[in-house]
Design a protein around this motif. Structure first.
Motif, PDB file in Angstrom:
ATOM      1  N   HIS A  10       0.799  -1.092  -0.247  1.00 37.63           N
ATOM      2  CA  HIS A  10       0.097   0.181  -0.066  1.00 37.63           C
ATOM      3  C   HIS A  10       0.912   1.313   0.053  1.00 37.63           C
ATOM      4  O   HIS A  10       0.513   2.255   0.712  1.00 37.63           O
ATOM      5  N   GLY A  11       1.662   1.340  -0.950  1.00 36.18           N
ATOM      6  CA  GLY A  11       2.475   2.701  -0.813  1.00 36.18           C
ATOM      7  C   GLY A  11       3.362   2.997   0.173  1.00 36.18           C
ATOM      8  O   GLY A  11       3.747   4.157   0.274  1.00 36.18           O
ATOM      9  N   ASN A  12       3.665   2.206   0.988  1.00 35.07           N
ATOM     10  CA  ASN A  12       4.303   2.630   2.284  1.00 35.07           C
ATOM     11  C   ASN A  12       5.804   2.010   1.987  1.00 35.07           C
ATOM     12  O   ASN A  12       6.360   0.772   2.347  1.00 35.07           O
ATOM     13  N   GLY A  41      -1.030   4.680   0.857  1.00 31.63           N
ATOM     14  CA  GLY A  41       0.321   5.165   1.076  1.00 31.63           C
ATOM     15  C   GLY A  41       0.845   6.057   0.232  1.00 31.63           C
ATOM     16  O   GLY A  41       0.358   6.466  -0.878  1.00 31.63           O
ATOM     17  N   PRO A  42       1.918   6.876   0.607  1.00 32.77           N
ATOM     18  CA  PRO A  42       2.236   8.164  -0.312  1.00 32.77           C
ATOM     19  C   PRO A  42       3.476   7.721  -1.312  1.00 32.77           C
ATOM     20  O   PRO A  42       3.824   8.786  -1.995  1.00 32.77           O
ATOM     21  N   THR A  87      -3.675   8.286  -5.628  1.00 34.47           N
ATOM     22  CA  THR A  87      -2.594   7.346  -6.318  1.00 34.47           C
ATOM     23  C   THR A  87      -2.580   7.509  -7.811  1.00 34.47           C
ATOM     24  O   THR A  87      -1.654   7.753  -8.500  1.00 34.47           O
ATOM     25  N   GLU A  88      -4.031   7.626  -8.437  1.00 31.45           N
ATOM     26  CA  GLU A  88      -4.047   7.307  -9.908  1.00 31.45           C
ATOM     27  C   GLU A  88      -3.398   8.822 -10.351  1.00 31.45           C
ATOM     28  O   GLU A  88      -2.603   8.768 -11.253  1.00 31.45           O
ATOM     29  N   SER A  89      -3.434  10.002  -9.564  1.00 31.26           N
ATOM     30  CA  SER A  89      -2.879  11.040 -10.079  1.00 31.26           C
ATOM     31  C   SER A  89      -1.443  11.152 -10.114  1.00 31.26           C
ATOM     32  O   SER A  89      -0.599  11.883 -10.833  1.00 31.26           O
ATOM     33  N   VAL A  90      -0.935  10.230  -9.256  1.00 32.77           N
ATOM     34  CA  VAL A  90       0.721  10.421  -9.060  1.00 32.77           C
ATOM     35  C   VAL A  90       1.469   9.300  -9.895  1.00 32.77           C
ATOM     36  O   VAL A  90       2.734   9.290 -10.093  1.00 32.77           O
ATOM     37  N   LYS A 222       4.163  11.525   8.111  1.00 31.61           N
ATOM     38  CA  LYS A 222       4.732  13.002   7.540  1.00 31.61           C
ATOM     39  C   LYS A 222       4.505  13.090   5.936  1.00 31.61           C
ATOM     40  O   LYS A 222       3.731  14.222   5.586  1.00 31.61           O
ATOM     41  N   LYS A 223       4.786  12.174   5.528  1.00 34.01           N
ATOM     42  CA  LYS A 223       4.809  12.225   3.845  1.00 34.01           C
ATOM     43  C   LYS A 223       3.327  12.251   3.491  1.00 34.01           C
ATOM     44  O   LYS A 223       2.712  12.670   2.348  1.00 34.01           O
ATOM     45  N   MET A 224       2.403  11.337   4.208  1.00 37.06           N
ATOM     46  CA  MET A 224       0.938  11.324   3.985  1.00 37.06           C
ATOM     47  C   MET A 224       0.249  12.663   4.402  1.00 37.06           C
ATOM     48  O   MET A 224      -0.595  13.169   3.326  1.00 37.06           O
ATOM     49  N   ARG A 225       0.720  13.385   5.348  1.00 38.67           N
ATOM     50  CA  ARG A 225       0.314  14.672   5.590  1.00 38.67           C
ATOM     51  C   ARG A 225       0.370  15.565   4.435  1.00 38.67           C
ATOM     52  O   ARG A 225      -0.238  16.328   3.940  1.00 38.67           O
ATOM     53  N   GLU A 226       1.785  15.460   4.045  1.00 41.58           N
ATOM     54  CA  GLU A 226       2.140  16.299   2.968  1.00 41.58           C
ATOM     55  C   GLU A 226       1.583  16.210   1.651  1.00 41.58           C
ATOM     56  O   GLU A 226       1.102  17.181   0.937  1.00 41.58           O
ATOM     57  N   ALA A 227       0.949  14.985   1.524  1.00 37.72           N
ATOM     58  CA  ALA A 227       0.305  14.610   0.308  1.00 37.72           C
ATOM     59  C   ALA A 227      -1.083  14.828   0.415  1.00 37.72           C
ATOM     60  O   ALA A 227      -1.987  14.919  -0.545  1.00 37.72           O
TER      61      ALA A 227
END
Ligand code: ZN
Length: 241
Positions: A10-12, A41-42, A87-90, A222-227
């Motif tokens: 899951h993107g972690n 995940g980010p 997720t699709e957007s990145v 932290k990365k998830m918050r930023e995303a």
């Protein structure tokens, strides 16, 4: 021969990195990935790229297909939907093409193993196998000795005895002659069994063990918050729920 089974990354990438380090210490000869590399995940691209290099077989999960429009997301809750849209957007075009090509299941004939994300009975229905009744309904849908699954994010070794009795083990089990198994390897990137440490399964001939590995949860959060990912998805990682 040691074989490692991972699922629900899951993107972690922090969890995946820690698990891969541990798998190297296990001296696993093969690594099998049982679906849901992305979603929640980010770092979806980073996780796909790492597994393209390191995994010997990769099958698809519902989030992998959802991120490329190949499965219906009306059943997804709002958090999962928001994460899939992000997720699709990145995702890179190359990685979208890669996800689209993933098979729903893979049989490793010489080892007597089947890999499928959700259930052997109907892989595209994404059903959960969480109790004896659901397990019982699935054993007749594969011929291999053991079916390795993920999807529930809760590790379990479900054993079918020659007499038809079903036993559950949570942390590990012998693999006995004449018995058959459904083995849920748990989740690398979003465990839900109350233990926040990343989970995977190590098979070594006569036994399978569910291993747990700590990772830098705060960095992932932290990365998830930023995303801008939903806070519910961020907070649950601390508790493993
Ligand atoms: Zn999952």
């Amino acid at each position: 021969m040691n074989l490692a089974f991972i699922s629900d990354v899951h993107g972690n990438i922090e969890a995946l990195g820690s698990v891969m380090e541990e798998i190297r210490k296990d001296k696993a000869e093969k690594i099998f990935s049982i679906g849901d590399i992305v979603g929640y995940g980010p770092n979806p691209n980073e996780c796909i790229n790492a597994l393209k290099d390191d995994a010997d077989i990769i099958v698809a999960g519902n989030h992998d297909y959802a991120a490329v429009g190949m499965t219906d997301i009306t059943d997804f809750n709002d958090y999962a939907k928001a994460a899939i849209q992000w997720t699709e957007s990145v995702l890179s075009e190359e990685n979208k093409a890669f996800l689209k090509e993933l098979p729903l299941s893979s049989s490793i004939k010489k080892s007597g193993m089947l890999l499928v994300h959700a259930s052997p009975k109907d892989p595209l229905e994404w059903e959960y196998v969480t109790n004896a009744g659901e397990a019982d309904a699935n054993f007749s849908f594969f011929s291999e000795k053991a079916c390795f699954i993920g999807h529930t994010h809760t590790p379990a070794i479900i054993e079918l005895s020659p007499e038809g009795k079903i036993n559950f083990f949570r942390n590990g089990s012998e693999i006995k002659d004449g018995h058959r198994y459904i083995i849920d390897v748990g989740s690398v990137g979003q465990p839900r069994d109350g233990n926040p440490e990343a989970a995977y399964a190590l098979y070594s001939g006569g036994a399978v063990e569910i291993k747990r590995v700590p990772y830098d949860i705060l960095l992932t959060q932290k990365k998830m918050r930023e995303a801008g990912l939903p806070s519910y998805l961020i907070e649950r990682l601390s508790e493993g729920r």
